[in-house]
Design a protein around this motif. Structure first.
Motif, PDB file in Angstrom:
ATOM      1  N   SER A  20       0.825  -1.209   0.000  1.00 23.20           N
ATOM      2  CA  SER A  20       0.000   0.000   0.000  1.00 23.20           C
ATOM      3  C   SER A  20       0.858   1.258   0.000  1.00 23.20           C
ATOM      4  CB  SER A  20      -0.929   0.018   1.215  1.00 23.20           C
ATOM      5  OG  SER A  20      -0.203   0.309   2.397  1.00 23.20           O
ATOM      6  N   SER A  21       0.318   2.319  -0.551  1.00 22.06           N
ATOM      7  CA  SER A  21       1.022   3.599  -0.581  1.00 22.06           C
ATOM      8  C   SER A  21       1.274   4.111   0.837  1.00 22.06           C
ATOM      9  CB  SER A  21       0.220   4.624  -1.386  1.00 22.06           C
ATOM     10  OG  SER A  21      -1.087   4.766  -0.863  1.00 22.06           O
ATOM     11  N   ARG A  22       0.376   3.802   1.760  1.00 18.54           N
ATOM     12  CA  ARG A  22       0.575   4.241   3.147  1.00 18.54           C
ATOM     13  C   ARG A  22       1.803   3.563   3.752  1.00 18.54           C
ATOM     14  NH1 ARG A  22      -3.880   3.876   8.114  1.00 18.54           N
ATOM     15  NH2 ARG A  22      -2.578   4.932   9.685  1.00 18.54           N
ATOM     16  N   THR A  23       1.975   2.278   3.460  1.00 17.68           N
ATOM     17  CA  THR A  23       3.132   1.558   3.975  1.00 17.68           C
ATOM     18  C   THR A  23       4.417   2.097   3.363  1.00 17.68           C
ATOM     19  OG1 THR A  23       1.818  -0.434   4.344  1.00 17.68           O
ATOM     20  CG2 THR A  23       4.204  -0.714   4.184  1.00 17.68           C
ATOM     21  N   ARG A  25       4.927   5.127   2.331  1.00 14.32           N
ATOM     22  CA  ARG A  25       5.192   6.433   2.948  1.00 14.32           C
ATOM     23  C   ARG A  25       5.776   6.278   4.344  1.00 14.32           C
ATOM     24  NH1 ARG A  25       0.257   7.866   0.282  1.00 14.32           N
ATOM     25  NH2 ARG A  25      -0.907   7.484   2.213  1.00 14.32           N
ATOM     26  N   ALA A  26       5.347   5.248   5.064  1.00 12.23           N
ATOM     27  CA  ALA A  26       5.862   5.032   6.419  1.00 12.23           C
ATOM     28  C   ALA A  26       7.354   4.669   6.379  1.00 12.23           C
ATOM     29  CB  ALA A  26       5.072   3.933   7.116  1.00 12.23           C
ATOM     30  N   ASP A 254      -3.104  -1.880   7.002  1.00  7.36           N
ATOM     31  CA  ASP A 254      -1.790  -1.223   6.988  1.00  7.36           C
ATOM     32  C   ASP A 254      -1.165  -1.207   8.375  1.00  7.36           C
ATOM     33  OD1 ASP A 254      -1.807  -0.595   4.216  1.00  7.36           O
ATOM     34  OD2 ASP A 254      -3.101   1.127   4.607  1.00  7.36           O
ATOM     35  N   ALA A 257       2.388   0.241   8.842  1.00  3.91           N
ATOM     36  CA  ALA A 257       2.379   1.703   8.707  1.00  3.91           C
ATOM     37  C   ALA A 257       1.815   2.362   9.954  1.00  3.91           C
ATOM     38  CB  ALA A 257       1.562   2.104   7.483  1.00  3.91           C
ATOM     39  N   GLN A 258       0.748   1.805  10.520  1.00  4.63           N
ATOM     40  CA  GLN A 258       0.152   2.405  11.715  1.00  4.63           C
ATOM     41  C   GLN A 258       1.155   2.459  12.865  1.00  4.63           C
ATOM     42  OE1 GLN A 258      -3.834   1.616  13.061  1.00  4.63           O
ATOM     43  NE2 GLN A 258      -4.341   0.511  11.172  1.00  4.63           N
ATOM     44  N   GLU A 261       4.044   4.990  12.024  1.00  4.07           N
ATOM     45  CA  GLU A 261       3.581   6.383  12.122  1.00  4.07           C
ATOM     46  C   GLU A 261       3.540   6.846  13.566  1.00  4.07           C
ATOM     47  OE1 GLU A 261       0.719   6.016   8.147  1.00  4.07           O
ATOM     48  OE2 GLU A 261      -0.155   6.025  10.174  1.00  4.07           O
ATOM     49  N   ASP A 284       2.365   7.569  -5.328  1.00  5.79           N
ATOM     50  CA  ASP A 284       1.211   7.835  -4.480  1.00  5.79           C
ATOM     51  C   ASP A 284       0.216   6.694  -4.526  1.00  5.79           C
ATOM     52  OD1 ASP A 284       2.105  10.294  -3.630  1.00  5.79           O
ATOM     53  OD2 ASP A 284       1.231  11.347  -5.346  1.00  5.79           O
TER      54      ASP A 284
END
Length: 295
Positions: A20-23, A25-26, A254, A257-258, A261, A284
């Motif tokens: 995932s993009s969130r992962t 970014r993390a 995610d 990532a959580q 973050e 993204d």
């Protein structure tokens, strides 16, 4: 938090091949904050392309369940702990006595050896690249076996492991990372993800207390116990969850990532500034890797 050690399959990469993009970014934010990231996987070096091509990672990767340390940027071996051919063939003999239907394969530093029937999918790229034959006919003294594999089409991975592990413990280190297929992964005695990660962290001047690790399967158990902050995915195997003592949210949420973050937000001097990602451009949208291979 000075070092993040992350498993790949089932932890950040799903069966659909997506990270995932969130992962992404993390991990990006970790590097921005000066926190090193190292991936620790059961995958062999030849299956690290999702990290290089999809994430752009060019750092060190601990692969083959700790048997190999690989420089992904130079695409070359840093170190390896190989099994002797004698140990491989003797372990094969013992397992065959326990499970006559078992089939075998061996991952070496230069290729892959598999027996007829080891892979059921007749369209597999492996079958096009490697000719199936008995291991005692193809392995030579020059082959450095970094992972020995055994599969059976009956029973569960946990049952297969429980039956085989004590019988071959004097020859190999045995684990599994398969959710459903009864597939065992064997390395040289005393070699696992934790042992090699500990050596790598020490070489960087990082203590276990400053390591955050993520994993989801039995082959992650030792790593999750060793790390100062070990997190098993809530979607992971019960043994991994028990070993870690802490859970990251489900993979689908995610979870990695959580956690990252939250930890990054608590670091001294945390801020929202963004700088260019040293791994290359971050997308993204979702990034696609290649599934399979076990982690």
């Amino acid at each position: 938090m000075r070092l993040v050690a992350s498993d790949i399959d089932g932890t950040i990469l799903g069966h659909d091949g997506k990270i995932s993009s969130r992962t992404i970014r993390a991990f990006h934010a970790c590097r921005d904050a000066g926190v090193e990231v190292v991936f620790v996987t059961g995958r062999p070096p030849r299956w690290l392309y999702p990290l290089r091509e999809q994430i752009g990672h060019t750092g060190t990767v601990i692969c083959s369940n700790g048997a190999v340390v690989w420089d992904l940027e130079a695409d070359k071996l840093i170190s390896a702990n190989a099994l002797s051919i004698e140990s491989v063939l003797e372990a094969r003999r013992i397992i065959k006595q326990l499970r006559p239907d078992a089939l075998f394969a061996a991952e070496t530093l230069t290729g892959f050896h598999l027996e007829p029937g080891f892979i059921e999918n007749e369209t597999s790229e492996l079958l096009a690249e490697f000719t199936p034959a008995r291991l005692d006919e193809t392995l030579t003294a020059d082959d450095a076996v970094v992972k020995f594999l055994a599969v059976t089409r009956t029973g569960t991975p946990d049952d297969f492991l429980a039956e085989v592990q004590p019988a071959v413990a004097h020859l190999v280190e045995t684990t599994h990372s398969a959710p459903r297929t009864a597939l065992l992964e064997m390395s040289a005695p005393g070699i696992n993800k934790a042992v090699t990660l500990a050596e790598y962290a020490a070489s960087r001047g990082v203590e276990a207390a400053d390591v955050v690790a993520f994993g989801d399967m039995p082959n992650d158990v030792e790593m999750l116990r060793w790390a100062g902050d070990g997190y098993a995915m809530a979607s992971g195997h019960p043994e991994a969850i028990s070993a870690a003592g802490q859970q990251a949210p489900h993979f689908d949420d995610d979870g990695v990532a959580q956690i990252l973050e939250a930890k990054l937000a608590s670091l001294p001097g945390a801020h929202a500034a963004r700088v260019p990602w040293p791994w290359g451009p971050a997308a993204d949208g979702d990034l696609r890797g290649e599934g399979g291979g076990g982690d």
